[in-house]
Design a protein around this motif. Structure first.
Motif, PDB file in Angstrom:
ATOM      1  N   ILE A   1      65.722 -67.895   1.258  1.00 54.65           N
ATOM      2  CA  ILE A   1      65.191 -67.368   2.517  1.00 54.65           C
ATOM      3  C   ILE A   1      65.981 -67.946   3.681  1.00 54.65           C
ATOM      4  CG2 ILE A   1      63.140 -67.250   3.990  1.00 54.65           C
ATOM      5  CD1 ILE A   1      61.470 -67.470   1.416  1.00 54.65           C
ATOM      6  N   VAL A   2      66.146 -69.260   3.666  1.00 55.37           N
ATOM      7  CA  VAL A   2      67.006 -69.968   4.618  1.00 55.37           C
ATOM      8  C   VAL A   2      67.700 -71.083   3.845  1.00 55.37           C
ATOM      9  CG1 VAL A   2      67.090 -71.506   6.617  1.00 55.37           C
ATOM     10  CG2 VAL A   2      65.645 -69.470   6.682  1.00 55.37           C
ATOM     11  N   ASN A   3      69.006 -71.216   4.015  1.00 56.82           N
ATOM     12  CA  ASN A   3      69.701 -72.357   3.416  1.00 56.82           C
ATOM     13  C   ASN A   3      70.403 -73.143   4.526  1.00 56.82           C
ATOM     14  OD1 ASN A   3      71.833 -70.642   3.983  1.00 56.82           O
ATOM     15  ND2 ASN A   3      72.214 -70.111   1.851  1.00 56.82           N
ATOM     16  N   ALA A   4      70.797 -74.370   4.205  1.00 52.20           N
ATOM     17  CA  ALA A   4      71.332 -75.241   5.262  1.00 52.20           C
ATOM     18  C   ALA A   4      72.308 -76.248   4.677  1.00 52.20           C
ATOM     19  CB  ALA A   4      70.194 -75.974   5.978  1.00 52.20           C
TER      20      ALA A   4
ATOM     21  N   PRO B   1      78.070 -83.987  14.807  1.00 48.72           N
ATOM     22  CA  PRO B   1      77.757 -83.631  13.417  1.00 48.72           C
ATOM     23  C   PRO B   1      77.978 -82.143  13.168  1.00 48.72           C
ATOM     24  CG  PRO B   1      75.742 -83.790  14.672  1.00 48.72           C
ATOM     25  CD  PRO B   1      76.859 -84.179  15.626  1.00 48.72           C
ATOM     26  N   SER B   2      77.823 -81.760  11.931  1.00 48.19           N
ATOM     27  CA  SER B   2      77.924 -80.346  11.551  1.00 48.19           C
ATOM     28  C   SER B   2      76.570 -79.908  10.997  1.00 48.19           C
ATOM     29  CB  SER B   2      79.024 -80.151  10.503  1.00 48.19           C
ATOM     30  OG  SER B   2      79.177 -78.782  10.182  1.00 48.19           O
ATOM     31  N   ILE B   3      75.969 -78.916  11.636  1.00 52.39           N
ATOM     32  CA  ILE B   3      74.658 -78.394  11.228  1.00 52.39           C
ATOM     33  C   ILE B   3      74.796 -76.882  11.080  1.00 52.39           C
ATOM     34  CG2 ILE B   3      72.224 -78.142  11.865  1.00 52.39           C
ATOM     35  CD1 ILE B   3      72.526 -80.650  13.584  1.00 52.39           C
ATOM     36  N   VAL B   4      74.712 -76.389   9.850  1.00 56.86           N
ATOM     37  CA  VAL B   4      74.886 -74.961   9.592  1.00 56.86           C
ATOM     38  C   VAL B   4      73.660 -74.415   8.864  1.00 56.86           C
ATOM     39  CG1 VAL B   4      77.401 -75.106   9.529  1.00 56.86           C
ATOM     40  CG2 VAL B   4      76.100 -75.367   7.417  1.00 56.86           C
ATOM     41  N   TYR B   5      73.337 -73.163   9.176  1.00 55.83           N
ATOM     42  CA  TYR B   5      72.207 -72.481   8.546  1.00 55.83           C
ATOM     43  C   TYR B   5      72.625 -71.085   8.104  1.00 55.83           C
ATOM     44  CZ  TYR B   5      68.893 -75.982  10.375  1.00 55.83           C
ATOM     45  OH  TYR B   5      68.214 -77.144  10.655  1.00 55.83           O
TER      46      TYR B   5
END
Length: 727
Positions: free
Chosen positions: A10-13, A31-35
């Motif tokens: 449904i959502v990954n990160a 930082p690196s924050i990806v969704y």
């Protein structure tokens, strides 16, 4: 085959933090924050990345700012069937919070640590034991299913039609020679309350294709309406005609194609016949439909319940009650009241095989190879649509009302044994008798096996069968339809939506002193697969219902007619009462298992099973252990439940079989009225046959089921078919 949508997260990160070496948790660079699963253009949470740079990652102030930043930055789209934007935004926060709990390690209190752990499950193990008696072999001999390899491989015999380039023809409601209904046994009931109230719009421009868009693909495309004649009355079966279901089963017409009033999104308006499946689907995607008199559709039960204007949708003919007077049920000491609602949404039938059928014209009429659970219903439905008998040889044909150039001939005509056909000039064409079989009309349904059904293939395959049969008889060539998963989900209904309101008065032990409940089932645009009776049999489960008053109501909406699915009605009923039991347990502060036991009749064998399972599963000790775990852990919780289930299994209908023994070598063939759908019915029948005849199991082979050897047989279902066929 590409992966389906529902196998994706449904959502990954993904998160990458570079923290200071002193162990203080300071973020030393951006930082690196990806969704994933937010919207097509979203990858990095850039604003949140900038916010965290240089911050103490593990302080409460940083955590609060982080959540505020994500609240502003994360803006999920809303494209069905994805989850709501609010839910998916919540997942983005949960995932990064889980990451921080994992990174914080010893900084986190013991009760919060479980929120940062990754899911771990040890290898499951189990043992299945069963008794067999070798003296009865092969009757109860454990063997692989006879057709297991073929079913798993997905290979089967098929018939390939002659290749014709391009799209061949379009068929709509006007092309149906008989009755525009795929469900037999019509009565005087109607789907409509008053003119204009049932539908959600009127189809004013049936179908047109943009030929410029697909001109390179379409050849021999024609909208010509070649069916000019009608059999007498244009109704084929009226009340008191060939037969009406004595128990009221399947009383409503369901149109093969929409003939004007639109009842639900996805309602078929016609079929396109093409040389290949791919071409037919591509041409269908180019169809454009215009509507008029559009009104707001009624989709969910919440739009009907307590809405006086929509109360007519509640079908009184399928409303069932457990007792006459619900005011006379309180006969004990009531110390607590549990009152609330229970909701259960739609559930799609994810059958391994979609609706599939192939129709082949023969010298006798038409042969239908189908994936259906009810051959007899399909045969009757196709008979109504084509306006030909299920099986009959005409010595003469009497026609009293015949369409001719838009007018009706009132005179009576007596025709000799001839073949009737229709031509593009909208007049009757009579051909002389060319063979002894020219006056034969028959519909033969054959089923080798079915690739999963769960109940949807009881009535819904009639749509594909009638459409294919219409085209095959008109074109004089084989026609095959394998519906796409998307079309299957749009055209046909799902497990019915349920809404239950209840009020239960109980004593201190949770024993019900009175129960008033109303259970609503969303059956879609028709009640041909009703759930009311079945829901009542399910909601009682194995409990003492002497002080209950339950009313089950079928509700029609502007959605596809719901279809039966694995314990239809009973599953929803059991789910409702078990939800009520859990609510009662919460109110009286008792273990739900104890509450359930208190509501089971004292002489019920279920109590013996309860005691045996509790002992073998060490229930009491494990319950104490998980209660202690839940108190010590804020985020991770464990649960355990014992839920009884009682499923009524009435034997109904009839099943036939033919056993042929060959004198040359003693081998045996069997054809029966059940449908092999993976449950192993053919294996069981073969074992019984070999045992009774005293021959080796490999001497017995099972032939396809068909309407010749199993005429008038009931649907495969209810967990009774294997035993019925073996008997």
């Amino acid at each position: 085959m590409p992966r389906a949508k529902n196998v994706h997260a449904i959502v990954n990160a993904g998160f990458l933090f570079n923290l200071s070496s002193d162990g203080n948790g300071t973020v030393v660079e951006r930082p690196s924050i990806v969704y994933g699963g937010i919207n097509p253009s979203f990858v990095h949470a850039t604003a949140t990345e900038s916010y965290l740079n240089g911050k103490d990652l593990f302080s409460q102030e940083t955590l609060n700012g982080l959540m505020d930043s994500l609240e502003q930055e994360i803006q999920p789209d809303h494209v069905l069937p994805d989850m709501t934007p609010e839910y998916r935004k919540g997942l983005t926060k949960s995932l990064i919070y889980k990451c921080l709990l994992n990174l914080a390690a010893e900084r986190v209190t013991s009760e919060n640590k479980s929120g940062g752990t990754t899911l771990h499950r040890s290898v499951s193990s189990g043992v299945q034991t069963f008794q067999t008696d070798p003296s009865l072999y092969p009757l109860n001999q454990p063997i692989p299913k006879i057709e297991a390899l073929v079913q798993c491989a997905g290979r089967f015999q098929t018939h390939i039609s002659h290749s014709v380039p391009g799209v061949v023809k379009f068929y709509g409601a006007e092309d149906i020679p008989g009755k525009n209904s795929v469900i037999p046994y019509p009565t005087t009931f109607t789907l409509e309350k008053e003119e204009g109230e049932t539908g959600i719009g009127t189809l004013i421009l049936s179908v047109f294709l943009s030929l410029a868009e697909i001109s390179s693909l379409l050849r021999e495309f024609s909208f010509s309406k070649n069916w000019a004649w009608r059999w007498p009355g244009n109704s084929v079966l009226e009340r008191g005609g060939r037969g009406e279901a004595a128990d009221g089963t399947y009383p409503r017409d369901e149109g093969l194609f929409c003939s004007g009033k639109v009842l639900y999104w996805g309602q078929p308006v016609g079929i396109i016949i093409a040389a290949t499946r791919e071409l037919a689907n591509k041409a269908a995607s180019k169809v454009k439909i215009e509507y008029s008199n559009v009104s707001k559709p009624v989709i969910h039960l919440s739009e009907v319940i307590d809405n006086e204007r929509e109360s007519w949708r509640i079908d009184s003919g399928h409303q069932k009650e457990t007792r006459d007077n619900r005011e006379e049920i309180n006969s004990g000491e009531t110390t607590h009241v549990a009152k609330g609602t229970f909701k259960l949404g739609l559930q799609y039938h994810f059958t391994m095989e979609t609706i599939t059928v192939q129709c082949i014209p023969t010298e006798d009429g038409i042969q239908i190879f189908a994936s259906t659970m009810w051959m007899d219903l399909m045969q009757r439905g196709v008979s109504d649509v084509l306006a030909i008998p299920q099986n009959r040889r005409y010595s003469s044909t009497r026609i009293e009302h015949v369409s001719h150039r838009g007018s009706t001939l009132k005179s009576t005509m007596q025709l000799p044994p001839v073949a009737l056909s229709a031509n593009r000039h909208n007049r009757i064409s009579v051909e002389g008798e060319r063979s002894p079989n020219s006056g034969i009309y028959s519909i033969d349904v054959v089923v080798r096996r079915m690739g999963g059904g769960y109940g949807i293939k009881i009535t819904r395959p009639n749509f594909a069968a009638a459409g294919c049969a219409l085209a095959a008889m008109d074109l004089g060539r084989p026609v095959r339809m394998v519906m796409t998963m998307e079309a299957n989900m749009e055209v046909f209904g799902k497990r019915a939506e349920v809404f239950t309101t209840y009020e239960a008065g109980v004593d201190d032990g949770g024993t019900i002193q009175y129960l008033k409940a109303d259970l609503y089932e969303n059956v879609g645009s028709s009640t041909n697969d009703p759930n009311g009776d079945l829901a009542l049999s399910g909601i009682k489960n194995c409990y003492d219902e002497s002080k209950w008053s339950v009313i089950a109501k079928d509700v029609r909406t502007n959605t596809p007619s719901s279809a039966y699915m694995r314990g239809p009605g009973t599953n929803e009923g059991i789910a409702s009462i078990e939800y009520i039991m859990e609510h009662i347990a919460n109110v009286v502060k008792k273990d739900p298992t104890e509450v359930r036991i208190n509501n089971i009749p004292k002489d019920s064998p279920i109590l013996v099973l309860f005691d045996a399972v509790k002992k073998s599963g060490d229930y009491d000790k494990r319950r104490t252990s998980l209660n202690e775990f839940n108190k010590a852990n804020r985020w991770m919780k464990k649960g355990m439940s014992l839920v009884p289930m009682q499923f009524d299994m009435p034997y109904f209908g009839s099943f036939h079989a033919i056993v042929s023994i060959y004198g040359g070598d003693g081998t045996v063939t069997v054809s029966h009225g059940g449908i092999e759908g993976g449950q192993g019915i053919n294996t069981k029948v073969a074992q019984v046959c070999a045992y009774i005849l005293g021959v080796p199991l490999d001497f017995v082979s099972i032939k396809p089921s068909n309407t010749l050897t199993a005429a008038n047989d009931i649907a495969t279902g209810g967990s009774i078919t294997s035993e019925s066929c073996c008997y």
